[in-house]
Design a protein around this motif. Structure first.
Motif, PDB file in Angstrom:
ATOM      1  N   LEU A 268     -14.611  64.758 -11.396  1.00  0.00           N
ATOM      2  CA  LEU A 268     -14.272  65.783 -11.983  1.00  0.00           C
ATOM      3  C   LEU A 268     -15.528  66.492 -12.655  1.00  0.00           C
ATOM      4  O   LEU A 268     -15.673  67.720 -12.907  1.00  0.00           O
ATOM      5  CB  LEU A 268     -13.530  65.297 -13.086  1.00  0.00           C
ATOM      6  N   ASP A 269     -16.833  65.798 -13.039  1.00  0.00           N
ATOM      7  CA  ASP A 269     -17.989  66.308 -13.555  1.00  0.00           C
ATOM      8  C   ASP A 269     -18.666  67.151 -12.470  1.00  0.00           C
ATOM      9  O   ASP A 269     -19.066  68.364 -12.840  1.00  0.00           O
ATOM     10  CB  ASP A 269     -19.089  65.238 -13.848  1.00  0.00           C
ATOM     11  N   LYS A 272     -16.447  70.345 -12.094  1.00  0.00           N
ATOM     12  CA  LYS A 272     -16.862  71.201 -13.288  1.00  0.00           C
ATOM     13  C   LYS A 272     -17.943  71.942 -13.017  1.00  0.00           C
ATOM     14  O   LYS A 272     -18.306  73.025 -13.732  1.00  0.00           O
ATOM     15  CB  LYS A 272     -16.807  70.528 -14.786  1.00  0.00           C
ATOM     16  N   TYR A 279     -10.407  69.390 -18.743  1.00  0.00           N
ATOM     17  CA  TYR A 279      -9.691  68.316 -18.328  1.00  0.00           C
ATOM     18  C   TYR A 279     -10.307  67.171 -19.137  1.00  0.00           C
ATOM     19  O   TYR A 279     -11.555  67.115 -19.127  1.00  0.00           O
ATOM     20  CB  TYR A 279      -9.635  67.822 -16.791  1.00  0.00           C
ATOM     21  N   THR A 282     -13.996  62.902 -18.059  1.00  0.00           N
ATOM     22  CA  THR A 282     -15.528  63.033 -17.676  1.00  0.00           C
ATOM     23  C   THR A 282     -16.073  61.473 -17.216  1.00  0.00           C
ATOM     24  O   THR A 282     -15.358  60.384 -17.658  1.00  0.00           O
ATOM     25  CB  THR A 282     -16.190  63.532 -18.866  1.00  0.00           C
TER      26      THR A 282
END
Length: 515
Positions: A268-269, A272, A279, A282
């Protein structure tokens, strides 16, 4: 002492203002929006006029310097929050703010100076218990890096002999949070849904206990310490079990290996960086969930003479407020869902449907105005005592509480059983009807003289601050009050005086013995 403070419109800062006032200090708060801060303080029972609100920003060195002048101590509780997302200038904001506030306070000889950090600067820890001697983290998010750089700056001041104390709280929990942080948002989101169960856990500290720790640090005049206040450590299954027990609503457990949580956080990092989106997970947050261990709080608790509330009380108060404020669906809150007057009117009990109209006619009669005050209050006080605060005579018909005030003349505690209108935000509305008699009831005069009081409501005892409603507020609540007890209209017709109406707001710091 006059204490300079940042973050007064935030969760920790607002409660710290209340704790400082309770300790006899004079807070001076640097705030960007005095109106917003006044509302936040009012919500926890702190009149804004008791606090010196100075408009300004912690990034404005001149404004900070002007606010610090004339103060004896300082508390830095403000920080731009970004643990669940990205914000390009968050490092500059938090580090510059810390330099201006903490550095400026030290330069002016203030002491003690309290810097509120986070236990996250020690995660992942090298051992089974986090201590202040542990190595600092290597965070990946801008927020994490900002806290780390601020930490290093403040530690350098300590090494030079500055009277700065650093506090490291865990997950801060409790009622009336102005903006939901990761812990409270996570609790609201997990209840009633699938709850991830990785290894690791969460440290929970009550916001009122943390604020009291800050106030005691200021009062003791201490400086140079590094104190952990992670609070009560619960594994994720223990936290889920506690929430299930409190709400009566079973949530689904989802076993997730720690490696999967960490991998998902990293993915997810990366995502982004390509496209910004919100969200809550992290890599740093996943690491905190998976690798957090208990903290060694004993040095701080012993030095400050502080006993933490049980985790159960803290989580219960937090969930109850989340539900009352609309952050948590009533079905997921279960037995902690708000029991408002409107809800009770929508679902009247058999007693309310059959006996209610009869009692309303009787209660509105002039005869009852003469005999009722001699019979009902003494009987209610006896029932309240025997039932442990859980039952009152009129409770079968209307929401009722027992209000304990301080006698305006005697200075002694005085109990008054009263009908009330509970509000969704956890406050209560009470009316000085006095059974429709011409004189104001004594408890209203007591509140005008001393607004600090105590409410016993269905087995819970809460310290409150009372405030009389103005004309506009009276007009707003009067229709709802008549739905609770239509007899109020008959009382108004019979007397020449204006019935006094008060809003009772729970105070910020109820003490370790609050229930």
């Amino acid at each position: 002492m006059r204490v300079f403070l940042t973050g007064a419109s935030g969760f920790v800062g607002s409660y710290t203002v209340a704790a400082l006032l309770a300790a006899g200090h004079h807070p001076r708060a640097l705030v960007r929006d005095p109106g917003k801060t006044a509302k936040v303080l009012h919500a926890i029972g702190v009149p804004a006029e008791h606090v010196e609100l100075v408009p300004g920003d912690m990034l404005d060195e001149a404004a900070v310097a002007e606010g610090l002048d004339g103060c004896d101590a300082a508390v830095h509780a403000a920080a731009a929050i970004g643990v669940t997302g990205r914000e390009a200038d968050i490092v500059e904001v938090n580090v510059t703010g810390t330099r201006n506030v903490v550095g400026g306070a030290v330069a002016r000889g203030l002491g003690p100076v309290v810097h509120i950090s986070t236990v996250a600067v020690f995660v992942p820890p090298p051992g089974p218990v986090i201590t202040t001697d542990g190595p600092l983290a290597a965070p990946r998010t801008d927020y994490g890096r900002s806290k780390l750089e601020a930490e290093r700056y403040v530690r350098a001041l300590q090494d030079e002999g500055a009277p700065v104390t650093i506090l490291y709280p865990g997950g801060v929990c409790g009622p009336r949070q102005p903006t939901l942080d990761a812990l409270m948002e996570g609790l609201a989101g997990a209840l009633g849904k699938a709850w991830p169960m990785p290894r690791g856990g969460v440290s929970i500290i009550d916001v009122r206990d943390l604020a009291e720790a800050v106030a005691r640090t200021v009062t003791a005049g201490r400086g140079g310490e590094r104190w952990l206040l992670g609070g009560h450590y619960l594994t994720w299954p223990e936290c889920a079990d506690l929430c299930d027990d409190l709400t009566g609503v079973k949530c689904r457990r989802l076993t997730v290996p720690g490696s999967v949580m960490l991998g998902l956080g990293s993915a997810l990092d990366l995502a982004k960086r390509v496209k910004t989106f919100d969200y809550p997970l992290t890599r740093d947050a996943a690491e905190f969930m998976v690798k957090l261990v208990p903290t060694d709080d004993r040095p701080a608790l012993d030095a400050l003479g502080l006993t933490l509330r049980p985790a159960r009380d803290t989580v219960e108060d937090g969930l109850r407020w989340l539900a009352a404020a609309g952050h948590l669906d009533a079905r997921k809150a279960g037995r902690l869902a708000p029991d408002t007057a409107r809800k009770e009117q929508q679902m009247p009990t058999l007693v309310q449907r059959t006996i209610g109209p009869i009692m309303q006619r009787v209660s509105g009669s002039p005869l009852f105005a003469r005999i009722g005050p001699k019979i009902v209050p003494p009987l209610d006080r006896a029932l309240h005592k025997v039932s442990g605060g859980r039952f009152l005579l009129g409770q079968a018909l209307v929401p009722s509480l027992v209000l304990t005030t301080t006698g305006a003349v005697s200075g002694k505690p005085r109990q008054a059983p009263l009908a009330c209108m509970p509000e969704p935000d956890g406050t209560w509305i009470v009316v000085g009807s006095n059974f429709g008699r011409e004189k104001h009831p004594a408890w209203t005069g007591n509140l005008l003289r001393n607004p600090d009081a105590e409410v016993s409501f269905r087995g819970r005892t809460v310290a409150v601050t009372a405030r009389p409603l103005d004309d506009a507020e009276r007009a707003e609540v009067w229709p709802d009050l008549l739905k609770v007890w239509p007899v109020y209209d008959r009382y108004v017709e019979r007397v020449d005086r204006q019935l006094r109406i008060f809003r009772l707001t729970p105070k910020a710091d109820l003490g370790p013995g609050a229930r």
